[in-house]
Design a protein around this motif. Structure first.
Motif, PDB file in Angstrom:
ATOM      1  N   VAL A 199       0.833  -1.205   0.000  1.00 35.60           N
ATOM      2  CA  VAL A 199       0.000   0.000   0.000  1.00 35.60           C
ATOM      3  C   VAL A 199       0.863   1.250   0.000  1.00 35.60           C
ATOM      4  O   VAL A 199       1.882   1.307   0.700  1.00 35.60           O
ATOM      5  CB  VAL A 199      -0.887   0.024   1.282  1.00 35.60           C
ATOM      6  N   LEU A 200       0.474   2.264  -0.771  1.00 40.00           N
ATOM      7  CA  LEU A 200       1.033   3.609  -0.628  1.00 40.00           C
ATOM      8  C   LEU A 200      -0.047   4.485  -0.016  1.00 40.00           C
ATOM      9  O   LEU A 200      -1.176   4.512  -0.510  1.00 40.00           O
ATOM     10  CB  LEU A 200       1.447   4.197  -1.986  1.00 40.00           C
ATOM     11  N   LYS A 201       0.306   5.201   1.054  1.00 40.18           N
ATOM     12  CA  LYS A 201      -0.646   6.152   1.634  1.00 40.18           C
ATOM     13  C   LYS A 201      -0.281   7.556   1.180  1.00 40.18           C
ATOM     14  O   LYS A 201       0.757   8.096   1.584  1.00 40.18           O
ATOM     15  CB  LYS A 201      -0.630   6.082   3.172  1.00 40.18           C
ATOM     16  N   LEU A 202      -1.119   8.118   0.337  1.00 40.98           N
ATOM     17  CA  LEU A 202      -0.906   9.478  -0.167  1.00 40.98           C
ATOM     18  C   LEU A 202      -1.032  10.444   0.998  1.00 40.98           C
ATOM     19  O   LEU A 202      -2.073  10.491   1.663  1.00 40.98           O
ATOM     20  CB  LEU A 202      -1.951   9.786  -1.243  1.00 40.98           C
ATOM     21  N   ASP A 203       0.007  11.218   1.267  1.00 35.45           N
ATOM     22  CA  ASP A 203       0.005  12.107   2.425  1.00 35.45           C
ATOM     23  C   ASP A 203      -1.098  13.153   2.314  1.00 35.45           C
ATOM     24  O   ASP A 203      -1.407  13.655   1.241  1.00 35.45           O
ATOM     25  CB  ASP A 203       1.347  12.809   2.574  1.00 35.45           C
ATOM     26  N   ARG A 204      -1.652  13.505   3.473  1.00 38.56           N
ATOM     27  CA  ARG A 204      -2.783  14.433   3.436  1.00 38.56           C
ATOM     28  C   ARG A 204      -2.389  15.825   2.993  1.00 38.56           C
ATOM     29  O   ARG A 204      -3.237  16.615   2.582  1.00 38.56           O
ATOM     30  CB  ARG A 204      -3.523  14.445   4.760  1.00 38.56           C
ATOM     31  N   GLY A 205      -1.096  16.128   3.018  1.00 41.97           N
ATOM     32  CA  GLY A 205      -0.625  17.398   2.472  1.00 41.97           C
ATOM     33  C   GLY A 205      -0.946  17.547   0.990  1.00 41.97           C
ATOM     34  O   GLY A 205      -1.117  18.668   0.491  1.00 41.97           O
ATOM     35  N   VAL A 207      -3.606  16.115  -0.333  1.00 42.52           N
ATOM     36  CA  VAL A 207      -5.059  15.983  -0.476  1.00 42.52           C
ATOM     37  C   VAL A 207      -5.750  17.309  -0.168  1.00 42.52           C
ATOM     38  O   VAL A 207      -6.758  17.660  -0.769  1.00 42.52           O
ATOM     39  CB  VAL A 207      -5.583  14.871   0.471  1.00 42.52           C
ATOM     40  N   HIS A 208      -5.129  18.074   0.744  1.00 46.56           N
ATOM     41  CA  HIS A 208      -5.781  19.254   1.316  1.00 46.56           C
ATOM     42  C   HIS A 208      -6.285  20.234   0.259  1.00 46.56           C
ATOM     43  O   HIS A 208      -7.378  20.764   0.386  1.00 46.56           O
ATOM     44  CB  HIS A 208      -4.812  19.953   2.271  1.00 46.56           C
ATOM     45  N   HIS A 209      -5.488  20.504  -0.796  1.00 48.51           N
ATOM     46  CA  HIS A 209      -5.864  21.534  -1.772  1.00 48.51           C
ATOM     47  C   HIS A 209      -6.552  20.970  -3.015  1.00 48.51           C
ATOM     48  O   HIS A 209      -6.735  21.683  -3.994  1.00 48.51           O
ATOM     49  CB  HIS A 209      -4.639  22.365  -2.166  1.00 48.51           C
ATOM     50  N   LEU A 210      -6.915  19.684  -2.933  1.00 46.95           N
ATOM     51  CA  LEU A 210      -7.685  19.101  -4.039  1.00 46.95           C
ATOM     52  C   LEU A 210      -9.142  19.570  -3.939  1.00 46.95           C
ATOM     53  O   LEU A 210      -9.617  19.799  -2.835  1.00 46.95           O
ATOM     54  CB  LEU A 210      -7.644  17.567  -3.976  1.00 46.95           C
ATOM     55  N   ARG A 229       1.002   0.447 -11.346  1.00 46.99           N
ATOM     56  CA  ARG A 229       2.014  -0.269 -12.127  1.00 46.99           C
ATOM     57  C   ARG A 229       2.855  -1.193 -11.259  1.00 46.99           C
ATOM     58  O   ARG A 229       3.378  -2.198 -11.739  1.00 46.99           O
ATOM     59  CB  ARG A 229       2.910   0.731 -12.875  1.00 46.99           C
ATOM     60  N   LEU A 230       3.011  -0.829  -9.981  1.00 44.27           N
ATOM     61  CA  LEU A 230       3.791  -1.670  -9.062  1.00 44.27           C
ATOM     62  C   LEU A 230       2.912  -2.722  -8.385  1.00 44.27           C
ATOM     63  O   LEU A 230       3.392  -3.501  -7.562  1.00 44.27           O
ATOM     64  CB  LEU A 230       4.475  -0.802  -7.997  1.00 44.27           C
ATOM     65  N   GLY A 231       1.622  -2.710  -8.676  1.00 47.61           N
ATOM     66  CA  GLY A 231       0.720  -3.684  -8.062  1.00 47.61           C
ATOM     67  C   GLY A 231       0.348  -3.347  -6.630  1.00 47.61           C
ATOM     68  O   GLY A 231       0.020  -4.231  -5.839  1.00 47.61           O
ATOM     69  N   LEU A 232       0.418  -2.076  -6.277  1.00 44.40           N
ATOM     70  CA  LEU A 232       0.084  -1.653  -4.910  1.00 44.40           C
ATOM     71  C   LEU A 232      -1.271  -0.952  -4.909  1.00 44.40           C
ATOM     72  O   LEU A 232      -1.714  -0.449  -5.940  1.00 44.40           O
ATOM     73  CB  LEU A 232       1.144  -0.670  -4.385  1.00 44.40           C
ATOM     74  N   SER A 233      -1.897  -0.884  -3.744  1.00 50.17           N
ATOM     75  CA  SER A 233      -3.106  -0.071  -3.663  1.00 50.17           C
ATOM     76  C   SER A 233      -2.770   1.270  -3.023  1.00 50.17           C
ATOM     77  O   SER A 233      -1.727   1.438  -2.390  1.00 50.17           O
ATOM     78  CB  SER A 233      -4.223  -0.808  -2.919  1.00 50.17           C
ATOM     79  N   VAL A 234      -3.658   2.245  -3.204  1.00 49.48           N
ATOM     80  CA  VAL A 234      -3.445   3.593  -2.674  1.00 49.48           C
ATOM     81  C   VAL A 234      -4.519   3.929  -1.653  1.00 49.48           C
ATOM     82  O   VAL A 234      -5.712   3.779  -1.924  1.00 49.48           O
ATOM     83  CB  VAL A 234      -3.475   4.654  -3.800  1.00 49.48           C
ATOM     84  N   VAL A 235      -4.067   4.363  -0.481  1.00 53.31           N
ATOM     85  CA  VAL A 235      -4.959   4.912   0.526  1.00 53.31           C
ATOM     86  C   VAL A 235      -4.702   6.411   0.574  1.00 53.31           C
ATOM     87  O   VAL A 235      -3.559   6.832   0.718  1.00 53.31           O
ATOM     88  CB  VAL A 235      -4.677   4.303   1.928  1.00 53.31           C
ATOM     89  N   ALA A 236      -5.750   7.231   0.414  1.00 54.30           N
ATOM     90  CA  ALA A 236      -5.587   8.675   0.553  1.00 54.30           C
ATOM     91  C   ALA A 236      -5.970   9.071   1.968  1.00 54.30           C
ATOM     92  O   ALA A 236      -7.030   8.684   2.460  1.00 54.30           O
ATOM     93  CB  ALA A 236      -6.457   9.411  -0.457  1.00 54.30           C
ATOM     94  N   GLU A 237      -5.097   9.824   2.654  1.00 56.69           N
ATOM     95  CA  GLU A 237      -5.416  10.255   4.018  1.00 56.69           C
ATOM     96  C   GLU A 237      -5.858  11.707   4.025  1.00 56.69           C
ATOM     97  O   GLU A 237      -5.609  12.457   3.087  1.00 56.69           O
ATOM     98  CB  GLU A 237      -4.267  10.025   4.997  1.00 56.69           C
ATOM     99  N   ALA A 243     -15.833  17.039  -2.283  1.00 58.23           N
ATOM    100  CA  ALA A 243     -15.130  17.283  -3.553  1.00 58.23           C
ATOM    101  C   ALA A 243     -13.808  16.515  -3.609  1.00 58.23           C
ATOM    102  O   ALA A 243     -13.432  15.976  -4.659  1.00 58.23           O
ATOM    103  CB  ALA A 243     -14.881  18.779  -3.744  1.00 58.23           C
ATOM    104  N   GLN A 244     -13.116  16.434  -2.472  1.00 62.34           N
ATOM    105  CA  GLN A 244     -11.878  15.631  -2.413  1.00 62.34           C
ATOM    106  C   GLN A 244     -12.204  14.155  -2.614  1.00 62.34           C
ATOM    107  O   GLN A 244     -11.510  13.447  -3.346  1.00 62.34           O
ATOM    108  CB  GLN A 244     -11.171  15.840  -1.065  1.00 62.34           C
TER     109      GLN A 244
END
Ligand code: C2E
Ligand code: MG
Ligand code: MG
Ligand code: MG
Length: 292
Positions: A199-205, A207-210, A229-237, A243-244
């Motif tokens: 898993v990659l966790k997309l940092d909330r920094g 996400v904030h301005h999305l 492409r690496l076969g990982l899943s993404v968690v957005a924090e 809207a985000q």
């Protein structure tokens, strides 16, 4: 008069510094006793499948309930625990507690598919990390499949080959590995690709301005593509707005976490939150590269 004022200023700073130093020392002393005195608790923040809102899991987050100071944030006490060398004890307590909680939820038919537990960079200094973690799970009667470990780029990059070895042993045992706060540390992509991550966790920094920030939108999109492409899943924090949520779901993030859905909750409050939603969790979604 100026001279006197100058002296007073100096004395003022001295006193302020002394006060800070002794407050810090008191906090250290208290923290060393916090585990034995049962002052640590875990709170749990839901992580939802972006596609259908079902429960993917929860992240366990430490809180220190200080008898005089009230609830102390991990941002304030984790760095102290790392400096004074007791972070392994705190981290192992957190893992054991999360594992015991999962066993209890299973026994009571409460469907929380997975719990994510944060690991400090310092815990990688322990050569037996994987064995210690296995022993903690065994003692709790928890299955490795229920546990996701969150590591930071700093932890992984400090000693990349040691980290890779420890993580490989853990993943062989069935644990999931997530890279926390992804995009904020100093990882080289070459090293990242060698780590056994799920898993990659997309940092909330990011996400904030999305969705308004074009650069953050580009980062989110690139992280999803890379993960895919690496076969990982993404968690957005740090998902705080509808809207985000919409943007991240459309971009292809698999799982979302943030105040929009729920704050970190006590175990009892999480149970009430789950009951109020009435929904049950669904199996982990299949990974697809739909957005690329
Ligand atoms: P983290 O692992 O990145 O955890 C996510 C943090 O973001 C949590 O802060 C959570 O409350 C906060 N958060 C979640 N959703 C939102 C949102 O929508 N908006 C905003 N503004 N914040 C959100 P928390 O609980 O204060 O924890 C802070 C950090 O302390 C964690 O960041 C983690 O690095 C560390 N930490 C917490 N528990 C542990 C632990 O058991 N072990 C270790 N080593 N570190 C821990
Ligand atoms: Mg985390
Ligand atoms: Mg994080
Ligand atoms: Mg973060």
């Amino acid at each position: 008069a100026a001279k006197a004022a100058g002296r007073n200023t100096v004395r003022f700073y001295d006193e302020a510094m002394n006060r800070r130093a002794s407050q810090r020392l008191a906090l250290e002393t208290d923290l060393r006793r916090a585990v034995a005195r049962d002052q640590l608790v875990l709170v749990y923040q839901p992580q939802l499948v972006a596609a259908d809102g079902s429960l993917a899991g929860v992240e366990a987050l430490l809180r220190w309930q200080h008898p005089e100071r009230g609830t102390v944030s991990p941002l304030d006490f984790i760095p102290i625990a790392e400096e004074v060398g007791i972070i392994a004890e705190l981290g192992e307590w957190a893992l054991g507690e999360a594992a015991r909680q999962m066993v209890d939820w299973r026994r009571r038919g409460i469907d929380v598919p997975r719990v994510a537990v944060n690991l400090s960079a310092r815990q990688f200094h322990d050569a037996d990390l994987a064995e210690r973690i296995e022993a903690i799970l065994a003692e709790a009667g928890a299955s490795a499949e229920w546990i996701e470990l969150e590591i930071t780029e700093t932890a992984a990059m400090a000693h990349p080959s040691d980290a890779a070895q420890a993580l490989e042993r853990l993943r062989d045992k069935g644990l999931q590995i997530a890279m926390d706060d992804f995009g904020t540390g100093h990882s080289s992509l070459a090293t990242l690709c060698k780590l056994p991550l799920n898993v990659l966790k997309l940092d909330r920094g990011f996400v904030h301005h999305l969705p308004d920030s074009d650069t953050d939108a580009a980062v989110a999109d690139a992280v999803v593509t890379l993960a895919c492409r690496l076969g990982l899943s993404v968690v957005a924090e740090g998902v705080e707005t509808e809207a985000q949520r919409q943007f991240l779901a459309d971009t292809g993030c698999d799982v979302l976490q943030g105040f929009l859905f729920a704050r970190p909750l006590s175990a009892a409050a999480l149970e009430a939150w789950l009951a109020a939603r009435g929904g049950s969790s669904s199996p982990s979604p299949a990974l697809g590269c739909a957005s690329v």
